[in-house]
Write an enzyme that holds these catalytic residues in place. Structure first.
Site, mmCIF file in Angstrom:
data_model
loop_
_atom_site.group_PDB
_atom_site.id
_atom_site.type_symbol
_atom_site.label_atom_id
_atom_site.label_comp_id
_atom_site.label_asym_id
_atom_site.label_seq_id
_atom_site.Cartn_x
_atom_site.Cartn_y
_atom_site.Cartn_z
ATOM 1 N N ASP A 127 12.306 -3.556 12.419
ATOM 2 C CA ASP A 127 12.373 -2.307 13.207
ATOM 3 C C ASP A 127 12.975 -2.920 14.874
ATOM 4 O O ASP A 127 12.163 -3.934 15.513
ATOM 5 C CB ASP A 127 11.052 -1.450 13.919
ATOM 6 C CG ASP A 127 11.360 -0.548 12.368
ATOM 7 O OD1 ASP A 127 11.554 -0.012 12.523
ATOM 8 O OD2 ASP A 127 9.796 -0.778 11.915
ATOM 9 N N GLU A 155 22.722 9.782 1.760
ATOM 10 C CA GLU A 155 22.474 7.916 2.332
ATOM 11 C C GLU A 155 22.110 7.816 0.235
ATOM 12 O O GLU A 155 21.944 8.290 0.157
ATOM 13 C CB GLU A 155 21.314 7.809 2.956
ATOM 14 C CG GLU A 155 20.838 6.445 2.815
ATOM 15 C CD GLU A 155 19.918 6.148 3.890
ATOM 16 O OE1 GLU A 155 19.683 6.674 5.041
ATOM 17 O OE2 GLU A 155 19.078 5.288 2.993
ATOM 18 N N ARG A 209 -2.709 10.741 3.737
ATOM 19 C CA ARG A 209 -3.904 10.403 4.587
ATOM 20 C C ARG A 209 -4.573 11.963 4.117
ATOM 21 O O ARG A 209 -4.062 12.727 3.794
ATOM 22 C CB ARG A 209 -2.807 11.378 5.678
ATOM 23 C CG ARG A 209 -1.858 10.470 6.280
ATOM 24 C CD ARG A 209 -1.865 10.450 8.491
ATOM 25 N NE ARG A 209 -0.757 9.587 8.174
ATOM 26 C CZ ARG A 209 0.232 9.661 8.631
ATOM 27 N NH1 ARG A 209 0.504 11.258 9.124
ATOM 28 N NH2 ARG A 209 1.016 8.908 9.291
ATOM 29 N N ARG A 223 18.094 10.722 0.135
ATOM 30 C CA ARG A 223 17.447 11.702 1.654
ATOM 31 C C ARG A 223 19.544 12.142 2.367
ATOM 32 O O ARG A 223 20.070 11.550 1.829
ATOM 33 C CB ARG A 223 17.193 10.689 2.397
ATOM 34 C CG ARG A 223 17.569 9.536 2.966
ATOM 35 C CD ARG A 223 16.176 8.760 3.474
ATOM 36 N NE ARG A 223 17.028 7.621 4.065
ATOM 37 C CZ ARG A 223 15.955 7.057 4.981
ATOM 38 N NH1 ARG A 223 14.772 7.348 6.390
ATOM 39 N NH2 ARG A 223 16.123 5.722 5.404
ATOM 40 N N ARG A 226 19.537 -5.845 -0.248
ATOM 41 C CA ARG A 226 20.522 -4.422 -0.399
ATOM 42 C C ARG A 226 21.418 -3.490 0.690
ATOM 43 O O ARG A 226 21.023 -4.354 2.074
ATOM 44 C CB ARG A 226 19.092 -3.354 -0.279
ATOM 45 C CG ARG A 226 18.457 -3.797 -2.049
ATOM 46 C CD ARG A 226 17.161 -2.196 -2.685
ATOM 47 N NE ARG A 226 16.286 -2.512 -1.423
ATOM 48 C CZ ARG A 226 16.182 -1.290 -1.098
ATOM 49 N NH1 ARG A 226 16.986 0.028 -0.459
ATOM 50 N NH2 ARG A 226 14.579 -1.532 0.116
ATOM 51 N N TYR A 277 13.439 -7.921 7.380
ATOM 52 C CA TYR A 277 13.183 -6.080 8.430
ATOM 53 C C TYR A 277 12.453 -6.342 8.956
ATOM 54 O O TYR A 277 11.223 -6.836 9.472
ATOM 55 C CB TYR A 277 12.891 -5.402 6.627
ATOM 56 C CG TYR A 277 13.173 -3.986 8.061
ATOM 57 C CD1 TYR A 277 14.432 -3.374 8.018
ATOM 58 C CD2 TYR A 277 12.276 -3.610 8.453
ATOM 59 C CE1 TYR A 277 14.494 -2.489 8.502
ATOM 60 C CE2 TYR A 277 12.085 -2.720 8.836
ATOM 61 C CZ TYR A 277 13.564 -1.794 8.906
ATOM 62 O OH TYR A 277 14.193 -0.492 9.879
ATOM 63 N N ARG A 337 0.387 -1.216 0.141
ATOM 64 C CA ARG A 337 0.159 -0.213 0.044
ATOM 65 C C ARG A 337 1.117 1.127 0.298
ATOM 66 O O ARG A 337 1.932 1.481 0.533
ATOM 67 C CB ARG A 337 -1.102 -0.032 1.425
ATOM 68 C CG ARG A 337 -0.458 -0.675 2.327
ATOM 69 C CD ARG A 337 -1.450 -0.144 3.903
ATOM 70 N NE ARG A 337 -0.503 0.135 5.045
ATOM 71 C CZ ARG A 337 -1.106 1.634 4.750
ATOM 72 N NH1 ARG A 337 -2.117 2.116 4.738
ATOM 73 N NH2 ARG A 337 -0.295 1.791 6.145
HETATM 74 P P1 FDA Z 1 21.307 -6.421 14.129
HETATM 75 O O1 FDA Z 1 21.423 -6.062 12.725
HETATM 76 O O2 FDA Z 1 20.729 -4.928 15.070
HETATM 77 O O3 FDA Z 1 22.355 -7.087 15.185
HETATM 78 C C1 FDA Z 1 22.899 -8.081 14.510
HETATM 79 C C2 FDA Z 1 24.677 -8.235 15.075
HETATM 80 O O4 FDA Z 1 25.356 -9.481 15.421
HETATM 81 C C3 FDA Z 1 25.662 -6.893 14.548
HETATM 82 O O5 FDA Z 1 26.135 -6.982 15.781
HETATM 83 C C4 FDA Z 1 26.776 -7.889 13.626
HETATM 84 O O6 FDA Z 1 28.355 -7.066 13.640
HETATM 85 C C5 FDA Z 1 26.486 -9.338 14.718
HETATM 86 N N1 FDA Z 1 27.378 -10.455 13.588
HETATM 87 C C6 FDA Z 1 26.435 -10.844 12.080
HETATM 88 N N2 FDA Z 1 27.700 -11.554 12.230
HETATM 89 C C7 FDA Z 1 28.401 -12.432 13.113
HETATM 90 C C8 FDA Z 1 29.162 -12.860 12.983
HETATM 91 N N3 FDA Z 1 29.809 -13.802 12.130
HETATM 92 N N4 FDA Z 1 30.137 -13.507 14.295
HETATM 93 C C9 FDA Z 1 29.797 -12.127 15.272
HETATM 94 N N5 FDA Z 1 28.940 -11.677 15.155
HETATM 95 C C10 FDA Z 1 27.653 -11.037 13.729
HETATM 96 N N6 FDA Z 1 14.291 0.624 13.389
HETATM 97 C C11 FDA Z 1 13.669 1.203 13.811
HETATM 98 O O7 FDA Z 1 12.373 0.718 14.747
HETATM 99 N N7 FDA Z 1 14.165 2.977 13.373
HETATM 100 C C12 FDA Z 1 14.682 2.616 12.551
HETATM 101 O O8 FDA Z 1 14.545 4.415 12.486
HETATM 102 C C13 FDA Z 1 15.439 2.018 12.147
HETATM 103 N N8 FDA Z 1 16.141 2.843 10.811
HETATM 104 C C14 FDA Z 1 16.211 1.675 10.201
HETATM 105 C C15 FDA Z 1 17.573 2.055 9.175
HETATM 106 C C16 FDA Z 1 18.378 1.126 8.703
HETATM 107 C C17 FDA Z 1 19.461 2.120 7.798
HETATM 108 C C18 FDA Z 1 19.143 0.036 9.206
HETATM 109 C C19 FDA Z 1 19.664 -0.746 8.549
HETATM 110 C C20 FDA Z 1 17.842 -0.881 9.886
HETATM 111 C C21 FDA Z 1 16.643 -0.135 10.545
HETATM 112 N N9 FDA Z 1 16.352 -0.319 11.955
HETATM 113 C C22 FDA Z 1 15.511 0.240 12.373
HETATM 114 C C23 FDA Z 1 16.026 -1.484 12.015
HETATM 115 C C24 FDA Z 1 16.930 -1.446 13.835
HETATM 116 O O9 FDA Z 1 18.496 -1.766 12.540
HETATM 117 C C25 FDA Z 1 17.105 -3.015 13.709
HETATM 118 O O10 FDA Z 1 15.640 -3.492 14.565
HETATM 119 C C26 FDA Z 1 17.912 -3.899 14.672
HETATM 120 O O11 FDA Z 1 19.278 -4.130 14.060
HETATM 121 C C27 FDA Z 1 17.636 -5.556 14.968
HETATM 122 O O12 FDA Z 1 18.577 -5.781 15.635
HETATM 123 P P2 FDA Z 1 19.387 -8.092 14.989
HETATM 124 O O13 FDA Z 1 20.220 -7.105 16.575
HETATM 125 O O14 FDA Z 1 18.320 -8.351 14.562
HETATM 126 O O15 FDA Z 1 20.156 -7.099 14.415
#
Ligand code: FDA
Length: 378
Positions: A361, A311, A176, A286, A255, A359, A172
């Site tokens: 949040d 970005e 608004r 942006r 991506r 994905y 969608r």
């Molecule tokens: P996350 O990626 O944070 O952590 C995974 C960790 O595992 C990393 O630190 C990585 O280094 C580690 N790792 C991976 N492989 C490994 C290995 N082999 N050995 C050791 N460590 C390893 N959310 C929101 O609520 N509001 C927002 O505005 C945004 N904005 C946003 C912007 C962008 C560009 C992105 C990509 C994401 C967001 N998010 C967001 C989402 C937010 O980043 C997300 O919810 C959290 O990162 C999720 O946490 P995780 O622990 O799942 O992954």
């Protein structure tokens, strides 16, 4: 050690914090030099302005359990997220609302009139029969708004013409029919008062939690590697699921983003935290200007400097940071194969955005971790 957690993002840290609070000894490893995963932020050294290292992070949730939980570690400011977009040198409010529509059509439509106009323009295609993203976009909001605000921005995000993108990428496009331009619809939103890193450090601050940074789970020269630990100790794995199985069912596609940071010798660059660039002739999607995320820190911020970050979006290679799942039909088939493999891994729990190829949040990652803790691990 009772539990090994791979990855110190919000998923891994929530599990670590819950496990430690219940008396378990936990070790968290992360291959990066800092904890917090993608939510990590640090102060830009010249200005002291907090910069979100992996893209802007705005906290928002309607989940009362998550809201209560996160407030144990940080308070939140009353920041409310709003986004604007620059189209042909004119700035419009987003998400598309009555203000956007009336500015774009140089009109003073009432909600009912605007609704009728969009409905008429959307009649060009049938949503259910849309053959690609472009047709779906037009079927949802009509050609003029789609071409101004969606087409080129989407093409920049995907580096692909929207006529070549599958319709299902968008379900969608919110419009608004009021002048409300709050970006999120959630009950609670705000930014951590002392910054993301202070919040994240408080979650990990427990005598039962040991954190080892710059430690890759697949590096066999370090003691807590995959071969040495799986089967010996319960593992929560939040890294990429395809990497865990050495890409046995192929590579899942992502991506990534490139960030270009600049310190400018001016007080204010754009007057707002996030300005999108809707048109194809601007290569970035942006610009963030971080001081505007924390107006309450104005007294601490320099009055003659600001930090901006452009970005850019592109497909990720294996060496890049994976940010957004592409989710092609091949990816979905690969994910099913990985889920089956994961189900066969004894005492390894896959979670977080990389471990589940989703994905999430922040509030979703924290909520999913609380559920995993309560339902599987506690
Ligand atoms: P996350 O990626 O944070 O952590 C995974 C960790 O595992 C990393 O630190 C990585 O280094 C580690 N790792 C991976 N492989 C490994 C290995 N082999 N050995 C050791 N460590 C390893 N959310 C929101 O609520 N509001 C927002 O505005 C945004 N904005 C946003 C912007 C962008 C560009 C992105 C990509 C994401 C967001 N998010 C967001 C989402 C937010 O980043 C997300 O919810 C959290 O990162 C999720 O946490 P995780 O622990 O799942 O992954």
């Amino acid at each position: 050690m009772d539990l090994l957690i791979v990855g110190s993002g919000f998923f891994g840290l929530t599990i670590a914090e819950r496990a430690a609070a219940s008396g378990r000894k936990v070790t968290v490893i992360d291959r990066r030099h800092h904890i917090g995963g993608n939510a990590y932020s640090e102060n830009e050294p010249q200005t002291g302005i907090e910069v979100h290292r992996y893209g802007a992070h705005l906290f928002h949730t309607s989940n009362s359990t998550v809201w209560e939980y996160v407030n144990r570690f940080t308070t939140f400011t009353d920041y409310v997220h709003r986004v604007y977009t620059n189209h042909r040198g004119v700035v419009f409010p987003l998400p598309i609302n009555l203000g956007t529509i009336n500015q774009f059509f140089q009109s003073a439509h009432s909600p009912a009139e605007a609704r009728a106009l969009v409905l008429e323009q959307a009649g060009e295609f049938d949503v259910k029969q849309a053959a690609n993203l472009e047709e779906k976009g037009i079927a949802l909001i009509g050609r003029p708004l789609y071409e101004a605000f969606i087409r080129d921005y989407t093409a920049k995000q995907w580096q692909t013409d929207p006529t070549e993108l599958p319709a299902e990428i968008i379900s969608r496009l919110p419009v608004r029919y009021t002048y409300d331009n709050r970006y999120f619809n959630d009950t609670w939103e705000g930014l951590p008062t002392d910054g993301y890193t202070a919040w994240i450090e408080r979650m990990a601050d427990h005598p039962n939690i040991e954190v080892r940074l710059s430690t890759d789970f697949f590096d066999e020269s370090q003691p807590l590697n995959q071969k040495a630990t799986v089967g010996q100790v319960p593992v929560v794995y939040t890294g990429p699921v395809d990497r865990y199985f050495d890409f046995a069912a192929g590579e899942l596609s992502w991506r990534t983003l490139d960030f270009e940071e600049e310190v400018l010798d001016i007080a204010d660059f754009q007057g707002t935290p996030v300005m999108n660039y809707a048109d194809a002739d601007v290569p970035y999607t942006r610009i963030h200007e971080f001081k505007h995320f924390h107006p309450e820190r104005a007294g601490r911020h320099p009055s003659d400097k600001t930090v901006i970050m452009r970005e850019y979006s592109r497909f990720a290679t294996r060496e890049d940071e994976p940010y957004y799942p592409v989710n092609t039909p091949e990816d979905r088939a690969g994910l099913l194969a990985y889920r089956e493999l994961a189900a066969g891994e004894k005492d390894v729990h896959f979670g977080g955005r990389l471990g589940t190829y989703q994905y999430l949040d922040m509030h979703m990652a924290i909520g999913a971790a609380l559920s995993m803790w309560n339902n599987q691990l506690a």
